[in-house]
Design an enzyme around this catalytic site. Sequence first.
Site, short mmCIF file in Angstrom:
data_model
loop_
_atom_site.label_atom_id
_atom_site.label_comp_id
_atom_site.label_asym_id
_atom_site.label_seq_id
_atom_site.Cartn_x
_atom_site.Cartn_y
_atom_site.Cartn_z
N ARG A 129 -18.03 6.03 -12.38
CA ARG A 129 -16.97 5.43 -13.13
C ARG A 129 -16.29 5.96 -14.27
NH1 ARG A 129 -22.41 2.52 -13.72
NH2 ARG A 129 -23.24 3.48 -15.57
N ASP B 247 -22.12 12.68 -19.67
CA ASP B 247 -23.02 11.51 -19.60
C ASP B 247 -24.35 12.28 -19.03
OD1 ASP B 247 -23.87 9.02 -19.77
OD2 ASP B 247 -23.18 8.64 -17.61
N ASN C 55 -20.35 1.91 -26.95
CA ASN C 55 -21.54 2.64 -27.28
C ASN C 55 -22.15 2.07 -28.74
OD1 ASN C 55 -20.74 5.75 -25.94
ND2 ASN C 55 -22.04 4.39 -25.06
C1 IPE Z 1 -19.81 6.86 -21.01
O1 IPE Z 1 -20.97 7.03 -20.98
C2 IPE Z 1 -19.51 7.18 -22.70
C3 IPE Z 1 -19.89 8.69 -23.12
C4 IPE Z 1 -20.02 9.53 -22.21
C5 IPE Z 1 -19.25 8.96 -24.50
P1 IPE Z 1 -21.98 5.83 -20.90
O2 IPE Z 1 -23.31 6.24 -20.77
O3 IPE Z 1 -21.71 4.94 -22.29
O4 IPE Z 1 -21.44 4.72 -19.79
P2 IPE Z 1 -21.84 3.89 -18.88
O5 IPE Z 1 -22.58 2.74 -20.02
O6 IPE Z 1 -22.91 4.37 -18.08
O7 IPE Z 1 -20.98 3.13 -18.28
C1 IPE Z 2 -23.86 10.36 -22.98
O1 IPE Z 2 -25.10 10.38 -22.55
C2 IPE Z 2 -23.75 10.54 -24.47
C3 IPE Z 2 -23.26 8.94 -25.18
C4 IPE Z 2 -22.81 8.04 -24.32
C5 IPE Z 2 -23.09 9.05 -26.57
P1 IPE Z 2 -25.99 9.11 -22.52
O2 IPE Z 2 -26.67 8.87 -23.93
O3 IPE Z 2 -25.19 7.86 -22.02
O4 IPE Z 2 -27.30 9.25 -21.57
P2 IPE Z 2 -27.78 8.51 -20.37
O5 IPE Z 2 -26.61 8.15 -19.47
O6 IPE Z 2 -28.44 7.42 -21.12
O7 IPE Z 2 -28.66 9.37 -19.65
MG MG Z 3 -24.83 7.24 -20.01
#
Ligand code: IPE
Ligand code: IPE
Ligand code: MG
Length: 253
Positions: free
Chosen positions: A198, A26, A74
């Site tokens: 989380r 993340d 997502n």
């Molecule tokens: C979790 O990250 C999913 C992946 C890393 C693929 P998210 O960015 O989607 O999670 P939330 O929305 O912060 O819980």
């Molecule tokens: C995780 O990085 C990758 C995916 C969920 C696909 P994020 O895209 O959630 O990055 P942040 O949390 O918005 O910085």
């Molecule tokens: Mg994220």
Amino acid sequence: MAKEKKGPEGVPAASGIPRHIAIIMDGNGRWAQRQGLPRSAGHSAGAETLRRVADHCRELDVRYLTVYAFSTENWKRPADEVGALMKLLERNLIIELQKMERDGFQMRFFGDTGVLSPRLQELIAASHQLSDRIDGYQINVCLNYGGRDEIVRAARRWADTVRNGEENNLDEETFSGLLWTAGVPDPELLIRSGGETRLSNFLLWQCAYSEFYFTDTLWPDFTDETIDRAIAYYRSRDRRFGGLSAAGGGQSR
Ligand code: IPE
Ligand code: IPE
Ligand code: MG
């Protein structure tokens, strides 16, 4: 010699290197935004990080690496970000397919991949076919994956088995065998980058006794040292699995 503590599956616990590491990768979007770049640039940088981290884990003798690439939630993101992510996955999978046999690693996909583009589905099928011939380091990419979705699908499959009169005695091991992770031991260590603490619907069943390592480091900034720190943390834990500490003699008074 001290008796080695065993986890629920007889896996050596808290000594040495975890056999299976799971990572919630993340922070790509924030990494890009901090540099005035589009979020997709963060995802590209994140893909490079995964290559480095996967190599490092392999050098350390980790046997399974499971990464969260795209969740069932997502899809709520803007269409252009989802599109860019899918293209990136496609490009990277084409590159990795060239290397799997030569370098001797497997690459498997967990999640509802049947709704992805036909091209991506083809590449995933090719990757699974190749993986079936390789008996080495296994990278699992969770794609359109949700822990609850996985559990509900397993429950449906079980209901079918019962309906067909094949079997009706369900235990934890049988249920584990109906999940996408069938045959893969539970992760001893779960790492999440990007500062959130989380699970975001990742490996809900499998993480029952995993050690959790959360760090503010954004995924594209992850280095070998970040992984080493996570493993050092894991090694410092007293894994009791509901029992008593071995350090305290493991004896009740
Ligand atoms: C979790 O990250 C999913 C992946 C890393 C693929 P998210 O960015 O989607 O999670 P939330 O929305 O912060 O819980
Ligand atoms: C995780 O990085 C990758 C995916 C969920 C696909 P994020 O895209 O959630 O990055 P942040 O949390 O918005 O910085
Ligand atoms: Mg994220």
